[in-house]
Design an enzyme around this catalytic site. Structure first.
Site, PDB file in Angstrom:
ATOM      1  CB  SER A   1      -7.875   3.792  -7.589  1.00 42.67           C
ATOM      2  OG  SER A   1      -7.533   4.339  -8.850  1.00 42.67           O
TER       3      SER A   1
ATOM      4  CG  HIS B   1      -7.356   7.387  -5.146  1.00 42.64           C
ATOM      5  ND1 HIS B   1      -6.679   8.164  -4.231  1.00 42.64           N
ATOM      6  CD2 HIS B   1      -6.479   7.140  -6.148  1.00 42.64           C
ATOM      7  CE1 HIS B   1      -5.435   8.376  -4.659  1.00 42.64           C
ATOM      8  NE2 HIS B   1      -5.295   7.762  -5.827  1.00 42.64           N
TER       9      HIS B   1
ATOM     10  CG  ASP C   1      -5.391   7.450  -9.531  1.00 42.84           C
ATOM     11  OD1 ASP C   1      -4.628   7.979  -8.710  1.00 42.84           O
ATOM     12  OD2 ASP C   1      -5.881   6.312  -9.391  1.00 42.84           O
TER      13      ASP C   1
ATOM     14  CG  MET D   1      -2.510   9.733 -14.312  1.00 42.03           C
ATOM     15  SD  MET D   1      -2.183   8.066 -14.872  1.00 42.03           S
ATOM     16  CE  MET D   1      -2.569   7.127 -13.391  1.00 42.03           C
TER      17      MET D   1
ATOM     18  CG  HIS E   1      -3.010  10.666  -6.668  1.00 42.09           C
ATOM     19  ND1 HIS E   1      -2.614   9.360  -6.840  1.00 42.09           N
ATOM     20  CD2 HIS E   1      -1.853  11.389  -6.571  1.00 42.09           C
ATOM     21  CE1 HIS E   1      -1.291   9.293  -6.857  1.00 42.09           C
ATOM     22  NE2 HIS E   1      -0.816  10.512  -6.709  1.00 42.09           N
TER      23      HIS E   1
ATOM     24  CG  MET F   1      -0.207  10.950 -10.106  1.00 44.66           C
ATOM     25  SD  MET F   1      -0.664   9.239 -10.452  1.00 44.66           S
ATOM     26  CE  MET F   1      -2.437   9.391 -10.372  1.00 44.66           C
TER      27      MET F   1
ATOM     28  CG  MET G   1       2.806   7.555  -5.084  1.00 49.39           C
ATOM     29  SD  MET G   1       1.079   7.183  -5.465  1.00 49.39           S
ATOM     30  CE  MET G   1       1.217   5.831  -6.636  1.00 49.39           C
TER      31      MET G   1
ATOM     32  CG  ASP H   1      -2.353   5.218  -4.968  1.00 48.36           C
ATOM     33  OD1 ASP H   1      -2.748   4.158  -5.471  1.00 48.36           O
ATOM     34  OD2 ASP H   1      -2.450   6.333  -5.530  1.00 48.36           O
TER      35      ASP H   1
HETATM   36  C1  DX5 Z   1      -1.257   4.750  -9.898  1.00 48.58           C
HETATM   37  C2  DX5 Z   1      -2.453   5.361  -9.217  1.00 48.58           C
HETATM   38  C3  DX5 Z   1      -3.171   4.417  -8.357  1.00 48.58           C
HETATM   39  C4  DX5 Z   1      -3.725   3.209  -9.074  1.00 48.58           C
HETATM   40  C5  DX5 Z   1      -3.707   2.083  -8.104  1.00 48.58           C
HETATM   41  O1  DX5 Z   1      -0.484   5.735 -10.453  1.00 48.58           O
HETATM   42  O2  DX5 Z   1      -2.077   6.469  -8.414  1.00 48.58           O
HETATM   43  O3  DX5 Z   1      -4.190   5.063  -7.612  1.00 48.58           O
HETATM   44  O4  DX5 Z   1      -5.035   3.381  -9.556  1.00 48.58           O
HETATM   45  O5  DX5 Z   1      -4.062   0.905  -8.753  1.00 48.58           O
HETATM   46  P1  DX5 Z   1      -3.772  -0.526  -8.118  1.00 48.58           P
HETATM   47  O6  DX5 Z   1      -4.523  -0.570  -6.822  1.00 48.58           O
HETATM   48  O7  DX5 Z   1      -4.320  -1.450  -9.153  1.00 48.58           O
HETATM   49  O8  DX5 Z   1      -2.288  -0.637  -7.929  1.00 48.58           O
HETATM   50 ZN    ZN Z   2      -3.618   7.290  -7.044  1.00 45.72          ZN
END
Ligand code: DX5
Ligand code: ZN
Length: 215
Positions: free
Chosen positions: A7, A32, A34, A36, A65, A67, A136, A174
């Protein structure tokens, strides 16, 4: 052996191309990304322009991903920007089945994610058409949180249903994944492990990717 999807939330955003090359060259199966929106989760990260820039910088498979509260509005933009897989949340607004169809119509792989308090059976109706589901194992929004062991039963349950259906759907997990719990999540049935801080927070990022690949 499971796949690893580092990620980039834990990468250096001022040196993203360098960090993505590092993990891709070390054997990462996906990258990956992320996204948001500060509404679906209490944090803001990156969006379409960063995916477009990454697409120019790497041939690696981009696992995006989302969010965000209204994924339907942005699916086409992320597809055009160069995402290879578009991952929407089951808890977001919109019709899940229609969004999966839209992602596929744009020529991309489709995944649906569940948060820790969402039962896995909301995914069951889609397992025969999805390319991947994401469980998750932390509340989404931030890297570096502790792994929630309750996610293991969900992975087991999804694996059993996928096997029963004869589906090719992969299971990704994840949140809080590290070299200490990776064996347990793989044993439960996870195919792809997302890891942010355990990869980009490691002293040797490439050694961390390779270590995950040996489990
Ligand atoms: C959290 C993200 C993850 C995050 C994971 O909301 O979806 O992908 O980057 O990070 P670690 O591996 O540090 O928990
Ligand atoms: Zn993620």
């Amino acid at each position: 052996m499971a796949g690893i999807s580092p990620s980039i939330l834990s990468a250096d955003f001022a040196n993203l191309a360098r960090d993505v090359s590092l993990v891709a060259d070390a054997g990462a199966d996906m990258i990956h990304v992320d996204v948001m929106d500060g509404h679906f989760v209490p944090n803001i990260s990156i969006g379409v322009p960063v995916v477009a820039s990454l697409r120019k910088a790497t041939a690696a498979f981009l696992d995006v991903h989302l969010m965000i509260s209204q994924p339907e509005k942005y699916i086409e933009a992320f597809a055009k920007a160069g995402a290879d897989l578009i991952n929407i949340h089951a808890e977001a607004e919109g019709c899940i089945g229609e969004m999966i169809d839209k992602i596929h119509a744009l020529g991309k792989k489709a995944a649906v994610t569940i948060k820790p308090n969402t039962p896995e059976n909301v995914l069951f109706p889609y397992l025969d058409i999805l390319d991947m589901v994401l469980v998750m194992s932390v509340e989404p929004g931030f890297g570096g949180q502790a792994f929630m062991p309750s996610s293991l039963d969900k992975v087991r349950s999804l694996k059993a249903e996928i096997t029963r259906l004869g589906s090719h759907c992969l299971i990704e997990i994840d949140g809080g994944i590290n070299l200490s719990n990776a064996h347990d999540v793989i044993a439960a049935g996870a195919d792809i492990l997302v890891a942010g801080s355990a990869v980009f927070g490691a002293t040797d990022v490439q050694a961390a990717v390779k270590a995950f690949k040996t489990i």
